[in-house]
Design an enzyme around this catalytic site. Structure first.
Site, short mmCIF file in Angstrom:
data_model
loop_
_atom_site.label_atom_id
_atom_site.label_comp_id
_atom_site.label_asym_id
_atom_site.label_seq_id
_atom_site.Cartn_x
_atom_site.Cartn_y
_atom_site.Cartn_z
N ARG A 257 -19.48 42.79 41.41
CA ARG A 257 -19.56 41.61 42.28
C ARG A 257 -20.59 41.85 43.37
O ARG A 257 -20.48 42.83 44.12
CB ARG A 257 -18.21 41.33 42.97
N GLU B 132 -4.30 41.04 48.80
CA GLU B 132 -4.26 40.65 47.39
C GLU B 132 -4.72 41.81 46.52
O GLU B 132 -5.76 42.41 46.78
CB GLU B 132 -5.21 39.45 47.18
N ARG C 120 -7.97 48.75 45.05
CA ARG C 120 -7.21 48.08 46.12
C ARG C 120 -5.74 48.49 46.07
O ARG C 120 -5.08 48.64 47.09
CB ARG C 120 -7.28 46.55 45.93
N ARG D 34 -12.24 45.84 52.01
CA ARG D 34 -11.57 45.65 50.72
C ARG D 34 -12.47 45.10 49.61
O ARG D 34 -12.00 44.78 48.53
CB ARG D 34 -10.36 44.75 50.90
N HIS D 35 -13.75 45.00 49.90
CA HIS D 35 -14.69 44.54 48.87
C HIS D 35 -15.73 45.63 48.57
O HIS D 35 -16.30 46.20 49.48
CB HIS D 35 -15.45 43.29 49.33
N GLU E 17 -20.93 41.10 46.37
CA GLU E 17 -20.19 40.56 47.52
C GLU E 17 -21.11 40.48 48.73
O GLU E 17 -21.75 41.46 49.09
CB GLU E 17 -18.99 41.45 47.85
N SER F 167 -4.63 38.85 40.63
CA SER F 167 -4.76 37.41 40.59
C SER F 167 -4.78 36.97 39.13
O SER F 167 -5.45 37.59 38.31
CB SER F 167 -6.05 37.03 41.32
P1 AMO Z 1 -10.34 37.91 40.94
O1 AMO Z 1 -11.75 37.55 41.20
O2 AMO Z 1 -9.31 37.41 41.89
O3 AMO Z 1 -9.88 37.38 39.50
O4 AMO Z 1 -10.22 39.48 40.83
C1 AMO Z 1 -9.02 40.11 40.42
C2 AMO Z 1 -8.70 41.30 41.30
O5 AMO Z 1 -9.79 42.20 41.28
C3 AMO Z 1 -9.92 42.83 42.54
N1 AMO Z 1 -11.26 42.56 43.09
C4 AMO Z 1 -11.97 43.42 43.85
N2 AMO Z 1 -11.70 44.66 44.28
C5 AMO Z 1 -12.62 45.29 45.03
N3 AMO Z 1 -13.80 44.75 45.38
C6 AMO Z 1 -14.13 43.49 44.97
N4 AMO Z 1 -15.32 42.98 45.31
C7 AMO Z 1 -13.19 42.77 44.17
N5 AMO Z 1 -13.17 41.54 43.62
C8 AMO Z 1 -11.98 41.43 42.97
C9 AMO Z 1 -8.83 42.27 43.42
C10 AMO Z 1 -8.49 40.96 42.76
O6 AMO Z 1 -7.16 40.59 43.01
N6 AMO Z 1 -10.87 36.80 36.06
C11 AMO Z 1 -9.93 36.81 37.18
C12 AMO Z 1 -8.64 37.47 36.82
C13 AMO Z 1 -7.82 36.71 35.82
O7 AMO Z 1 -7.51 35.54 36.07
O8 AMO Z 1 -7.48 37.32 34.80
C14 AMO Z 1 -10.56 37.54 38.35
O9 AMO Z 1 -11.48 38.31 38.20
O10 AMO Z 1 -7.75 43.16 43.40
#
Ligand code: AMO
Length: 442
Positions: free
Chosen positions: A216, A365, A416, A224-225, A218, A368
């Protein structure tokens, strides 16, 4: 001992070996020279071994020990002897010391220093940082966490799969896509295996999981990202509602926490932590209720808005205070909020609401997911609503036209999870070599 193991590790030393000759290896943590006797503390993967050299026994070795810089790598062969003074209860009287690799001085990061370095300095010198046992413990626990997750899912009939990380289309919105050059065309790093895991639901490999990196871009720099995270993805077919999916997420957490409690006792001790057994079922808080609870805590948030970092934190505090609970689901997210998630199934009798859920851990979170829309026509409508170019989703959509069972799943952020499990302030502490806006090396 396997034939390829040439040293005895500190953990393998038992009183049965006292009086025998052993060969040990590791890093020179410290040398204390008292004039006639010197104590070298040799650190290996599991602990510290004292190497005691007497000047009158072997002057040459005594001088050599005095000359070894801290954190050099040595191999020591000598007699193992019980010792009341040494912390481990034994010491080695060396006959031979080989310096396998001499460390330069000064060290860019102290290994045993009491003063803590800032996270950036630590990450820049991660190999030295990881020589600290309490830092290594984080990753030993992370490995046990993943082992516990795997065992549980496999015992429930889930098959582990691997899907491409070089992809043609995103699934989680364009703003966090990393474009890459793929031969003579453009491609992206996968944000999530979303499209593939759903595709597999049309195959008979209909209960799957994947543990792999997701990417990502971000924009914001938060605790947390990160740009590259370990995503545990689960997808399962023939479900009846999002509740079925939540039950699996709950099972993963309960079983992996138990696995860590059972198999990472020493590491938890090094971190001074005890992990409590969560009680099940985890409470379910409807999104609407969550908004009210966050509002009551003094934050201004409208229905239909994302709870955000602050909202999640406030909810976490309320859940802890009022229910003594660290783990809880937020359920029934409004369609408007999950509209970007074009694949979410909306409630038949209330299309403004989905069965989508988050699982929060100590106010953050970590998971998800929910039930997906498996009906082709409805899915097309939802994608159009999201202004998606249907052509780039051709392979995904095709699978919905030739027999797709109802299904659902979730994405679970492994770092996380470990961050919250171990009360780490920053997710980067749970990543060996984190990637973020400013970090590409090491
Ligand atoms: P989502 O985008 O909410 O859902 O991501 C799911 C989980 O992945 C983790 N996460 C991250 N952890 C660290 N850094 C980040 N930048 C980051 N982005 C996400 C979180 C988050 O809850 N496709 C859907 C999932 C699904 O519906 O199956 C998805 O990716 O813990």
């Amino acid at each position: 001992m396997p034939q390829w193991q040439h040293i005895t590790y500190s953990k393998e030393i038992t009183p049965a070996l006292f009086g025998q000759q052993v060969t040990v290896g590791g890093w020179v943590q410290d040398v204390r020279n008292l004039g006639a006797i010197s104590f070298l503390q040799l650190r290996d993967r599991d602990g510290v071994i004292q190497v005691t050299t007497l000047k009158k026994r072997n002057k040459e070795l005594f001088d050599l020990v005095a000359s070894i810089p801290r954190e050099s790598v040595v191999r020591v062969t000598g007699m193992l002897k019980e010792s009341k003074e040494a912390r481990a209860g034994f010491e080695i009287l060396p006959d031979k010391i080989d310096i396998l690799s001499k460390a330069e001085t000064p060290l860019p990061l102290g290994v045993v220093d009491k003063v803590g370095a800032d996270l950036d300095t630590r990450l820049n010198n991660r190999f030295l940082d990881l020589r600290k046992e309490e830092i290594r413990a984080i990753f030993q626990i992370e490995a046990k966490t993943i082992e516990g997750i795997r065992r549980f899912l496999m015992s429930e009939g889930f098959i582990e799969v691997s899907t491409p990380k070089i992809v043609a289309a995103g699934a989680e919105g364009g703003s966090t896509l990393f474009p890459i050059k793929y031969f003579d065309r453009g491609a992206y790093l996968a944000q999530s295996p979303q499209l593939y895991k759903q595709n597999l639901m049309a195959t008979g490999l209909d209960r799957i999981f994947e543990i792999a990196h997701a990417y990502r871009a971000e924009a914001s720099d938060t605790v947390r990202h990160i740009a590259e995270f370990i995503s545990l993805d689960v997808e399962m077919a023939f479900i009846e509602s999002s509740e079925d999916v939540m039950a699996v997420a709950e099972g993963i957490v309960v079983n992996s926490l138990e696995h860590v409690r059972e198999h990472a006792k020493v590491e938890l001790q090094k971190l001074g932590l005890e992990i409590e057994k969560p009680s099940i079922p985890f409470p379910r808080v409807k999104y609407k209720e969550a908004v009210e609870m966050v509002r009551a805590a003094g934050l201004s948030i409208e229905h239909g808005e994302d709870l955000g970092t602050e909202g999640e934190k406030a909810l976490g505090e309320v859940m802890k205070r009022e229910k003594n609970c660290d783990l809880y689901f937020i359920t029934e997210f409004p369609t408007a909020l999950k509209r970007g998630t074009f694949y979410a199934k909306r409630f038949e009798d209330d299309p403004e609401t989905t069965g989508y859920f988050d699982l929060d851990y100590k106010g953050q979170e970590i998971v998800s997911g929910g039930q997906r829309e498996h009906r082709y026509d409805v899915l097309i409508e939802q994608m159009k609503e999201n202004n998606l170019n249907l052509d780039s989703f051709d392979f995904y959509l095709k699978a919905f036209r030739f027999g797709m069972p109802p299904h659902g799943g979730f994405g679970f952020g492994v770092e996380r999870y470990v961050q919250k499990m171990l009360n780490l302030g920053n997710i980067r502490e749970a990543v060996l070599y984190p990637r973020d806006r400013s970090r590409l090396i090491p």
